[in-house]
Motif scaffolding. Sequence first.
Motif, PDB file in Angstrom:
ATOM      1  N   LYS A  31      -9.948   4.764  11.663  1.00 58.73           N
ATOM      2  CA  LYS A  31     -11.027   4.088  11.130  1.00 58.73           C
ATOM      3  C   LYS A  31     -11.190   3.716   9.500  1.00 58.73           C
ATOM      4  CE  LYS A  31     -14.193   5.776  14.993  1.00 58.73           C
ATOM      5  NZ  LYS A  31     -15.209   6.794  15.339  1.00 58.73           N
ATOM      6  N   SER A  32     -10.571   4.801   8.962  1.00 57.66           N
ATOM      7  CA  SER A  32     -10.536   4.690   7.463  1.00 57.66           C
ATOM      8  C   SER A  32      -9.414   3.731   7.048  1.00 57.66           C
ATOM      9  CB  SER A  32     -10.210   6.032   6.955  1.00 57.66           C
ATOM     10  OG  SER A  32      -9.757   6.017   5.606  1.00 57.66           O
ATOM     11  N   LYS A  33      -9.754   2.878   6.243  1.00 60.67           N
ATOM     12  CA  LYS A  33      -8.869   1.679   5.715  1.00 60.67           C
ATOM     13  C   LYS A  33      -7.807   2.294   4.968  1.00 60.67           C
ATOM     14  CE  LYS A  33      -8.416  -2.885   3.532  1.00 60.67           C
ATOM     15  NZ  LYS A  33      -8.976  -3.780   2.764  1.00 60.67           N
ATOM     16  N   ARG A  36      -5.211   4.152   7.210  1.00 61.42           N
ATOM     17  CA  ARG A  36      -4.238   3.119   7.784  1.00 61.42           C
ATOM     18  C   ARG A  36      -3.239   2.633   6.682  1.00 61.42           C
ATOM     19  NH1 ARG A  36      -9.101   0.797   9.764  1.00 61.42           N
ATOM     20  NH2 ARG A  36      -9.002  -1.028   8.439  1.00 61.42           N
ATOM     21  N   ASN A  37      -3.629   2.437   5.590  1.00 63.72           N
ATOM     22  CA  ASN A  37      -2.749   1.896   4.432  1.00 63.72           C
ATOM     23  C   ASN A  37      -1.610   2.977   4.105  1.00 63.72           C
ATOM     24  OD1 ASN A  37      -4.293  -0.391   4.160  1.00 63.72           O
ATOM     25  ND2 ASN A  37      -5.389   0.042   2.221  1.00 63.72           N
ATOM     26  N   CYS A  38      -2.205   4.208   3.989  1.00 65.25           N
ATOM     27  CA  CYS A  38      -1.203   5.432   3.589  1.00 65.25           C
ATOM     28  C   CYS A  38      -0.119   5.397   4.677  1.00 65.25           C
ATOM     29  CB  CYS A  38      -2.310   6.514   3.252  1.00 65.25           C
ATOM     30  SG  CYS A  38      -2.932   6.706   1.539  1.00 65.25           S
ATOM     31  N   ALA A  86       7.000  -5.512   7.422  1.00 66.57           N
ATOM     32  CA  ALA A  86       6.137  -4.511   8.336  1.00 66.57           C
ATOM     33  C   ALA A  86       4.741  -3.796   7.885  1.00 66.57           C
ATOM     34  CB  ALA A  86       6.977  -3.194   8.880  1.00 66.57           C
ATOM     35  N   THR A  87       4.669  -3.756   6.679  1.00 61.84           N
ATOM     36  CA  THR A  87       3.390  -3.315   5.936  1.00 61.84           C
ATOM     37  C   THR A  87       2.759  -4.165   5.204  1.00 61.84           C
ATOM     38  OG1 THR A  87       4.697  -2.589   4.230  1.00 61.84           O
ATOM     39  CG2 THR A  87       4.847  -0.889   6.198  1.00 61.84           C
ATOM     40  N   TYR A  88       3.092  -5.352   4.972  1.00 61.42           N
ATOM     41  CA  TYR A  88       2.276  -6.239   4.209  1.00 61.42           C
ATOM     42  C   TYR A  88       1.033  -6.627   4.495  1.00 61.42           C
ATOM     43  CZ  TYR A  88       2.750  -9.575   0.293  1.00 61.42           C
ATOM     44  OH  TYR A  88       2.855 -10.254  -0.845  1.00 61.42           O
ATOM     45  N   GLN A  89       0.583  -6.707   5.751  1.00 60.62           N
ATOM     46  CA  GLN A  89      -0.728  -7.124   6.197  1.00 60.62           C
ATOM     47  C   GLN A  89      -1.686  -5.863   6.300  1.00 60.62           C
ATOM     48  OE1 GLN A  89      -1.576 -10.097   6.588  1.00 60.62           O
ATOM     49  NE2 GLN A  89       0.316 -10.977   6.116  1.00 60.62           N
ATOM     50  N   THR A  90      -1.123  -4.702   6.112  1.00 60.93           N
ATOM     51  CA  THR A  90      -1.937  -3.579   5.958  1.00 60.93           C
ATOM     52  C   THR A  90      -2.043  -3.115   4.529  1.00 60.93           C
ATOM     53  OG1 THR A  90      -0.123  -2.104   6.596  1.00 60.93           O
ATOM     54  CG2 THR A  90      -1.711  -2.727   8.330  1.00 60.93           C
TER      55      THR A  90
END
Length: 291
Positions: A31-33, A36-38, A86-90
């Motif tokens: 739930k936490s953005k 998710r980013n970390c 793989a991580t660009y959109q997050t």
Amino acid sequence: MSSHPQAAPLIQKMRKSSLRIAKARSIFRLKSKLARNCLSEFLGTAMLLFLGLSVSMQFILSNGVISSWFHVNFGWGLALTFSALATYQTSGGHLNPAISLLMVTLEKLPHSHLLPFIIAQLSGAIVGSIGPYYLYQDQFKHFTSLKTLAFPGLAACFTSFPELHVSNGTAFFDQIAGTGVLAFCICLCIDRRNKVPVFLQPLFFGLVLTMIGCSLSLNVGYPLNPARDLGPRLFAAYLYGIEVFSYHDWYFWIPLVAPCIGAIVGGWAYQIFIGIQIDDDHEEYELKVSN
């Protein structure tokens, strides 16, 4: 409506697959953005180190028979390309504390997110360093059975060690210059006024790293990334001892500090000399005037 006899079962299968993904999303999505980013930064950095160190190990453990220095540069470039993709959109695919610091100064990352990003990146770098070692453990044993190596020896599979004739002053400037080029080119690619398609940006990041490896790697290699250098160094210290840190008059701090300086210098050099000199789109200019 399709009259093909196999169309209906295929559509049904696709719907079931979509439902599974939606169910997994409802269960596992954080739930936490920030969380998710970390998570993305952790996994992306682990992927970068797993692939990149495997490239380096293949070169060193085969005595350069299987691959050449160009293959090392190209391999690291591909590793960065797909790890960033793989991580660009997050999280934006930073995978590098120096780049995260730059993004804070550009107000593209909140100050409060910097430390969690760095912790995630460093943790991912440590985890990503362990996998290649055990993947190539038999090769490590075979290599050491054939020859006795002076330090750093096989520790060089993990992290950077300048040769004795390269001074720490040269190494420091080298890392400022290399990371400066990396940050300059990243800012160039993500500046929307340059109209680089978003889906191509990770590819360009990888090409930039390959370019740096082909031109600026003679002194200390090209760590350019505090997490990439410190994470494997910690694991190498577990394997080979404290000399991993004390070697070359405690050189280890240079790839931690210099890339942070280089990223800010290079990123802001782009902004001052190019970025802010580019005219805004006409529509955007009209909107600003009307407001």
